[in-house]
Motif scaffolding. Sequence first.
Motif, PDB file in Angstrom:
ATOM      1  N   ILE A  40      20.016  -2.138  49.784  1.00 39.75           N
ATOM      2  CA  ILE A  40      18.634  -2.512  49.464  1.00 39.75           C
ATOM      3  C   ILE A  40      18.597  -3.457  48.264  1.00 39.75           C
ATOM      4  O   ILE A  40      19.506  -3.461  47.429  1.00 39.75           O
ATOM      5  CB  ILE A  40      17.739  -1.276  49.216  1.00 39.75           C
ATOM      6  CG1 ILE A  40      18.218  -0.488  47.996  1.00 39.75           C
ATOM      7  CG2 ILE A  40      17.665  -0.395  50.452  1.00 39.75           C
ATOM      8  CD1 ILE A  40      17.214   0.558  47.529  1.00 39.75           C
ATOM      9  N   ASN A  41      17.546  -4.243  48.211  1.00 38.75           N
ATOM     10  CA  ASN A  41      17.301  -5.160  47.099  1.00 38.75           C
ATOM     11  C   ASN A  41      16.474  -4.416  46.057  1.00 38.75           C
ATOM     12  O   ASN A  41      15.257  -4.318  46.164  1.00 38.75           O
ATOM     13  CB  ASN A  41      16.553  -6.396  47.608  1.00 38.75           C
ATOM     14  CG  ASN A  41      16.378  -7.460  46.550  1.00 38.75           C
ATOM     15  OD1 ASN A  41      16.548  -7.218  45.356  1.00 38.75           O
ATOM     16  ND2 ASN A  41      16.022  -8.663  46.966  1.00 38.75           N
ATOM     17  N   ARG A  42      17.162  -3.865  45.064  1.00 33.84           N
ATOM     18  CA  ARG A  42      16.482  -2.990  44.101  1.00 33.84           C
ATOM     19  C   ARG A  42      15.436  -3.751  43.288  1.00 33.84           C
ATOM     20  O   ARG A  42      14.581  -3.133  42.636  1.00 33.84           O
ATOM     21  CB  ARG A  42      17.497  -2.333  43.174  1.00 33.84           C
ATOM     22  CG  ARG A  42      18.079  -3.241  42.114  1.00 33.84           C
ATOM     23  CD  ARG A  42      18.982  -2.476  41.178  1.00 33.84           C
ATOM     24  NE  ARG A  42      20.334  -2.420  41.682  1.00 33.84           N
ATOM     25  CZ  ARG A  42      21.403  -2.733  40.948  1.00 33.84           C
ATOM     26  NH1 ARG A  42      21.260  -3.102  39.706  1.00 33.84           N
ATOM     27  NH2 ARG A  42      22.601  -2.671  41.454  1.00 33.84           N
ATOM     28  N   ILE A  47      13.030   2.210  47.717  1.00 33.45           N
ATOM     29  CA  ILE A  47      12.826   3.223  48.756  1.00 33.45           C
ATOM     30  C   ILE A  47      14.088   3.400  49.593  1.00 33.45           C
ATOM     31  O   ILE A  47      14.636   2.432  50.138  1.00 33.45           O
ATOM     32  CB  ILE A  47      11.642   2.830  49.664  1.00 33.45           C
ATOM     33  CG1 ILE A  47      10.357   2.729  48.824  1.00 33.45           C
ATOM     34  CG2 ILE A  47      11.471   3.836  50.799  1.00 33.45           C
ATOM     35  CD1 ILE A  47       9.174   2.154  49.572  1.00 33.45           C
ATOM     36  N   GLN A  48      14.554   4.648  49.699  1.00 33.43           N
ATOM     37  CA  GLN A  48      15.709   4.947  50.543  1.00 33.43           C
ATOM     38  C   GLN A  48      15.280   4.913  52.007  1.00 33.43           C
ATOM     39  O   GLN A  48      14.244   5.478  52.372  1.00 33.43           O
ATOM     40  CB  GLN A  48      16.271   6.331  50.205  1.00 33.43           C
ATOM     41  CG  GLN A  48      17.437   6.731  51.102  1.00 33.43           C
ATOM     42  CD  GLN A  48      18.069   8.045  50.693  1.00 33.43           C
ATOM     43  OE1 GLN A  48      17.857   8.533  49.598  1.00 33.43           O
ATOM     44  NE2 GLN A  48      18.842   8.635  51.595  1.00 33.43           N
ATOM     45  N   VAL A  55      25.975   5.277  50.599  1.00 36.12           N
ATOM     46  CA  VAL A  55      27.366   4.840  50.504  1.00 36.12           C
ATOM     47  C   VAL A  55      27.910   5.364  49.185  1.00 36.12           C
ATOM     48  O   VAL A  55      27.312   5.122  48.132  1.00 36.12           O
ATOM     49  CB  VAL A  55      27.454   3.295  50.572  1.00 36.12           C
ATOM     50  CG1 VAL A  55      28.887   2.830  50.322  1.00 36.12           C
ATOM     51  CG2 VAL A  55      26.952   2.782  51.925  1.00 36.12           C
ATOM     52  N   PRO A  56      29.018   6.097  49.187  1.00 35.99           N
ATOM     53  CA  PRO A  56      29.437   6.806  47.965  1.00 35.99           C
ATOM     54  C   PRO A  56      29.704   5.925  46.757  1.00 35.99           C
ATOM     55  O   PRO A  56      29.520   6.355  45.625  1.00 35.99           O
ATOM     56  CB  PRO A  56      30.707   7.549  48.389  1.00 35.99           C
ATOM     57  CG  PRO A  56      31.024   7.152  49.772  1.00 35.99           C
ATOM     58  CD  PRO A  56      29.877   6.389  50.329  1.00 35.99           C
ATOM     59  N   GLY A  61      23.534   1.233  48.558  1.00 40.36           N
ATOM     60  CA  GLY A  61      24.020   1.144  49.928  1.00 40.36           C
ATOM     61  C   GLY A  61      23.730   2.412  50.718  1.00 40.36           C
ATOM     62  O   GLY A  61      23.841   3.531  50.200  1.00 40.36           O
ATOM     63  N   TYR A  62      23.361   2.218  52.010  1.00 40.63           N
ATOM     64  CA  TYR A  62      23.028   3.364  52.863  1.00 40.63           C
ATOM     65  C   TYR A  62      23.591   3.163  54.269  1.00 40.63           C
ATOM     66  O   TYR A  62      23.511   2.064  54.832  1.00 40.63           O
ATOM     67  CB  TYR A  62      21.508   3.549  52.950  1.00 40.63           C
ATOM     68  CG  TYR A  62      20.879   3.899  51.626  1.00 40.63           C
ATOM     69  CD1 TYR A  62      20.814   5.224  51.204  1.00 40.63           C
ATOM     70  CD2 TYR A  62      20.368   2.906  50.786  1.00 40.63           C
ATOM     71  CE1 TYR A  62      20.242   5.552  49.973  1.00 40.63           C
ATOM     72  CE2 TYR A  62      19.815   3.229  49.563  1.00 40.63           C
ATOM     73  CZ  TYR A  62      19.754   4.546  49.162  1.00 40.63           C
ATOM     74  OH  TYR A  62      19.215   4.869  47.948  1.00 40.63           O
TER      75      TYR A  62
END
Length: 460
Positions: A40-42, A47-48, A55-56, A61-62
């Motif tokens: 995501i572009n923080r 929002i997740q 992503v650990p 990252g998701y």
Amino acid sequence: MSNATLPEAFISQMKTYLGENEFEEFSVALAKDPKVSIRINRHKTQIQPENSKQVPWNEDGYFLEERPSFTLDPLFHAGCYYVQEASSMFIQHLLNSIEAPQDGIYLDLAAAPGGKSTLLSSYLGNNGFLVANEVIKSRASILKENIIKWGIGNTLVTQNDPEHFGDLGGFFDLVLVDAPCSGEGMFRKDPNAMSEWSPDHVSLCAARQERIMDQAGAFVKGGGYLIYSTCTFNEKENEEMIRFIVSEYDYEPIRIPLESSWRIVESKVDIDGSSYFGYRFFPHRVEGEGFFITVLKRPESALVHEPKKTKDFKHPYLKPVGKQDAEKLIIQLGLPDYSCFYNLQDSYFWVNKDFQQHFEYLCRFLNIRYFGVELGKINKQQFIPNHEFAVSILPKSGFLTVDLDLKDALDYLRKEDIPVKNLPEGWVLVTYENMPLGWLKNLGNRTNNYYPKDWRIRMR
């Protein structure tokens, strides 16, 4: 993908690296579909995504449960996220671990399509400045589009050979080279990579990487960092390249902390009594594609190249905007005080004033494709906004907005006319879930859709 479809020489190579038993796990993983992941572009959203797992090694990252139609998601076109393979998101952990300066000048030397550049851009935010370079013209266009959608405005997109940076030795705080490689790590995503693979092709890629790194190693300033990565497994393009870089330039080793649960494989290269480290991602060990990365530090005693001050900036195409006109733009558009502006073909571009000197210096050497944020034009005292301005994170004071539902948002992205009720005439910023998509102009009895023609979606 069965073992029968893998090149015999590749099977032999991987069995040597992994052993017979682990190779079987590896080949089974190659037959599976890779996990879809986004970053995501923080600077636009926190929002997740629904039904996702983080992503650990990257907080932005998701992993998604399934692959949606990104083309039919307006938030994708708004630059709220980038579809990026999870292994390469490790760069975020690497930057955090070395505490890379967020107010630095960075170079992504082989940047297209833009996954790693947008990650660097997010890391730098308003504090730093990025040069995202791509030598191939068509790929530079894709890079430019993704940088525009990301919208942070801290990036100069260039199209240059590595040798064109020759006068910029010791200039950059961080240089990332995601080198063109044999693509072994992309076999399950790209069948062409497998059909092109051969031991000779690996040697050809390694020779090309040496030519690139022979130049890129000089671009890092004293105390700065060099990141080298590939999407391949073999040692010739990875560990041997560490040996090559260290034989050509003075670099110190850096070791990155790892969580054992990540199952990333650390490799060690001993050179002249020092241990240098690389990090390899195997698809049977991590939820991601094949990847290798290393980071090296330039000694503090190495060259530091500061941009020379010039009294008057002279460029064949770019013209600085005078102080009086700049103040008018800042007031009219509600832009921050740290703004400076340039004129290119009657269009106004925004750049962070903190990096004006670096930007102007870089313009002397490089072929510019895009920079900062293109704001728009002034015609008969009227400001005509550009799409690049709409999707940027810059404030857009004084413009009316209309938030569209999914159907109308997709029609807008198809460049169809959108009915707008109960809005005064003039320029309107179109949003979806409050995320800007672009401009339309309300003419009273109809609207004109100003979404870029080349970017319109055709899927129904």
